[in-house]
Design an enzyme around this catalytic site. Structure first.
Site, mmCIF file in Angstrom:
data_model
loop_
_atom_site.group_PDB
_atom_site.id
_atom_site.type_symbol
_atom_site.label_atom_id
_atom_site.label_comp_id
_atom_site.label_asym_id
_atom_site.label_seq_id
_atom_site.Cartn_x
_atom_site.Cartn_y
_atom_site.Cartn_z
ATOM 1 N N HIS A 181 0.840 -1.195 0.000
ATOM 2 C CA HIS A 181 0.000 0.000 0.000
ATOM 3 C C HIS A 181 0.871 1.239 0.000
ATOM 4 C CE1 HIS A 181 -3.185 2.815 0.978
ATOM 5 N NE2 HIS A 181 -3.997 1.886 0.496
ATOM 6 N N ASP A 198 -8.176 -4.854 -0.945
ATOM 7 C CA ASP A 198 -8.663 -5.645 -2.073
ATOM 8 C C ASP A 198 -8.435 -7.146 -1.928
ATOM 9 O OD1 ASP A 198 -9.769 -3.594 -3.606
ATOM 10 O OD2 ASP A 198 -7.779 -2.957 -4.242
HETATM 11 C C1 COA Z 1 -0.420 -0.440 -3.911
HETATM 12 C C2 COA Z 1 0.894 -0.158 -4.614
HETATM 13 C C3 COA Z 1 0.609 0.423 -5.998
HETATM 14 C C4 COA Z 1 1.693 0.831 -3.761
HETATM 15 O O1 COA Z 1 2.756 1.196 -4.500
HETATM 16 P P1 COA Z 1 4.008 2.035 -3.988
HETATM 17 O O2 COA Z 1 3.793 2.611 -2.664
HETATM 18 O O3 COA Z 1 4.326 2.961 -5.092
HETATM 19 O O4 COA Z 1 5.062 0.948 -3.807
HETATM 20 P P2 COA Z 1 5.988 0.434 -4.940
HETATM 21 O O5 COA Z 1 5.196 -0.080 -6.083
HETATM 22 O O6 COA Z 1 7.019 1.487 -5.230
HETATM 23 O O7 COA Z 1 6.694 -0.777 -4.194
HETATM 24 C C5 COA Z 1 7.788 -0.673 -3.280
HETATM 25 C C6 COA Z 1 8.522 -1.995 -3.303
HETATM 26 O O8 COA Z 1 7.666 -3.037 -2.841
HETATM 27 C C7 COA Z 1 7.407 -3.967 -3.878
HETATM 28 N N1 COA Z 1 5.980 -4.255 -3.885
HETATM 29 C C8 COA Z 1 4.975 -3.407 -3.589
HETATM 30 N N2 COA Z 1 3.803 -4.034 -3.702
HETATM 31 C C9 COA Z 1 4.083 -5.287 -4.085
HETATM 32 C C10 COA Z 1 3.279 -6.401 -4.365
HETATM 33 N N3 COA Z 1 1.953 -6.323 -4.276
HETATM 34 N N4 COA Z 1 3.879 -7.536 -4.720
HETATM 35 C C11 COA Z 1 5.223 -7.632 -4.794
HETATM 36 N N5 COA Z 1 6.038 -6.593 -4.548
HETATM 37 C C12 COA Z 1 5.469 -5.451 -4.199
HETATM 38 C C13 COA Z 1 7.786 -3.249 -5.168
HETATM 39 O O9 COA Z 1 8.133 -4.154 -6.197
HETATM 40 C C14 COA Z 1 8.931 -2.415 -4.700
HETATM 41 O O10 COA Z 1 10.066 -3.252 -4.575
HETATM 42 P P3 COA Z 1 11.509 -2.744 -4.989
HETATM 43 O O11 COA Z 1 11.790 -1.616 -4.039
HETATM 44 O O12 COA Z 1 12.343 -3.947 -4.798
HETATM 45 O O13 COA Z 1 11.387 -2.281 -6.405
HETATM 46 C C15 COA Z 1 1.706 -1.451 -4.748
HETATM 47 O O14 COA Z 1 1.947 -2.006 -3.485
HETATM 48 C C16 COA Z 1 1.057 -2.443 -5.669
HETATM 49 O O15 COA Z 1 1.214 -2.359 -6.883
HETATM 50 N N6 COA Z 1 0.294 -3.429 -5.098
HETATM 51 C C17 COA Z 1 -0.411 -4.377 -5.902
HETATM 52 C C18 COA Z 1 -1.689 -3.752 -6.451
HETATM 53 C C19 COA Z 1 -2.737 -3.531 -5.390
HETATM 54 O O16 COA Z 1 -2.990 -4.396 -4.566
HETATM 55 N N7 COA Z 1 -3.365 -2.381 -5.426
HETATM 56 C C20 COA Z 1 -4.454 -2.035 -4.523
HETATM 57 C C21 COA Z 1 -4.080 -0.893 -3.633
HETATM 58 S S1 COA Z 1 -5.322 -0.612 -2.407
#
Ligand code: COA
Length: 371
Positions: free
Chosen positions: A257, A308
């Site tokens: 998140h 979710d």
């Molecule tokens: C929610 C979300 C977009 C938040 O994104 P964010 O704060 O920008 O975090 P990031 O995408 O930059 O992720 C940070 C790190 O954690 C990892 N990470 C984050 N969510 C992850 C997931 N669901 N699965 C695997 N790795 C994940 C990223 O790959 C990244 O790793 P790195 O530093 O080695 O590259 C992200 O966690 C995600 O894409 N989750 C899956 C989609 C989801 O469930 N969305 C609903 C949100 S309510």
């Protein structure tokens, strides 16, 4: 320059909801989400988000009556629905229908605070009807009209599935609506507020919000989580599945998140609902797979479920098709989006952030044959 993705930027002052990402807390107007999930109905939450206080009995009755009377959709939308049901995905239908609904709103282009209040409640009331009608049409089933005797969430299950839900299932859906009702400055709410800040109308702002919610990194994650549960098949296979995905640098949907650094408080409630609903329906498989995935992802990656993840198994055991899970998020979030739009109008300045230019400078135009 600020961090990519506008993290840490405060884009608006709001009295609607608040998050403490470090401690995993969420409040609507100062009420803890656990308190509201356990005690409030969605209709009460709608009133809370819009009026910034819980309703008394007379206020709740007035709101419920208005929303019940506004469930029917215009003949214009009914005429469009067969094409939408045949040609578009549920989220595209919702986006298109909300945009089209502006043509038949009794308040027209009136952008006064009173008219926007009515438009907001109409949108909350009508969008479940749109979604249920879409699903019944695309599956060749008879349309089920709204039942004025049923509350908001129960009526949606009635229109969708064609039978009156048990009290327990209706309560579960109602609680999920409360959990999804608002969530501070997420991508779709920010989109709605940006559109409202130009003094564009309520329908345009909500159409934009639906478009933003559609993406898999935002609302689309509950559907992706359900597909994952189906792929994993059994709890024993969770560990290998997660390891394989992480090795290939693929995200596990429903985890992580942007704000919560611990378990999303809504996921705590949904996890409990998932087990209870699974037990009641004699189908614990989806809960058990979910739990096994959660254990593995937390161990291997230190990530926690967001709203979710457990919503997927809850909706599945209620009989909701996977591709309706994101639009259901949308119809519940309608309460928060519309409240934010009204709050933006009430104290508006056009939202216009800056950007940092990183391209080349001092270029000179060359005629096309000299390039
Ligand atoms: C929610 C979300 C977009 C938040 O994104 P964010 O704060 O920008 O975090 P990031 O995408 O930059 O992720 C940070 C790190 O954690 C990892 N990470 C984050 N969510 C992850 C997931 N669901 N699965 C695997 N790795 C994940 C990223 O790959 C990244 O790793 P790195 O530093 O080695 O590259 C992200 O966690 C995600 O894409 N989750 C899956 C989609 C989801 O469930 N969305 C609903 C949100 S309510």
């Amino acid at each position: 320059m600020t961090e990519k993705g506008l993290r840490e930027v405060v884009a608006a002052a709001t009295s609607i909801s608040d998050i403490d990402g470090t401690h995993g807390r969420l409040w609507y107007v100062g009420y803890d989400i656990h308190d509201l999930a356990a005690n409030a109905t969605y209709e009460e939450v709608v009133h809370l988000l819009h009026q910034l206080r819980l309703p008394n009995r007379a206020e709740l009755d007035a709101l419920t009556d208005f929303m019940t009377e506004e469930r029917e959709i215009s003949s214009f939308l009914r005429d469009m629905m067969p094409t939408l049901a045949q040609q578009t995905s549920p989220m595209s239908m919702l986006r298109t229908s909300v945009s089209a609904a502006s043509a038949y709103d009794p308040d027209g282009w009136d952008n006064s605070a009173e008219a926007n209040g009515r438009k907001a409640y109409r949108l909350i009331a009508k969008t479940p009807t749109l979604l249920a009608m879409y699903h019944r049409m695309r599956t060749g089933q008879e349309i089920v009209p709204p039942n004025p005797k049923l509350p908001h969430a129960a009526n949606f299950l009635w229109m969708l599935l064609g039978e009156e839900p048990s009290q327990e299932d209706a309560d579960v859906l109602d609680t999920t609506f409360t959990l999804y009702a608002d969530h501070t400055m997420n991508a779709s709410t920010f989109t709605a507020r940006i559109i409202a800040s130009t003094l564009s109308d309520m329908f345009s702002a909500i159409t934009g919000a639906i478009a933003a919610l559609k993406g898999p990194l935002h609302g689309g994650a509950n559907e992706e989580a359900m597909k994952m549960l189906e792929e994993v098949v059994s709890p024993e296979r969770a560990e290998a599945y997660v390891a394989d995905r992480l090795e290939r640098k693929q995200k596990i949907m429903g985890f992580g998140h942007a704000v919560y650094k611990t378990m999303d408080p809504r996921a705590i409630v949904l996890k409990k609902l998932s087990r209870e609903a699974g037990e009641r329906h004699g189908d614990l498989r989806w809960y058990e797979i979910s739990e096994a995935i959660e254990r593995t992802v937390t161990e291997q990656k230190g990530l926690h479920p967001n709203v979710d993840f457990y919503a997927a198994s809850v909706y599945h055991v209620l009989g909701i098709p996977t591709d309706l899970m994101t639009p259901i998020f949308a119809i519940a979030r309608m309460a928060g989006w519309t409240a934010h739009v009204r709050e933006q109008y009430a104290d508006n300045r056009v939202i216009r952030p800056d950007s940092e230019y990183v391209g080349p400078r001092h270029q000179r135009y060359a005629p096309i044959d000299e390039r």
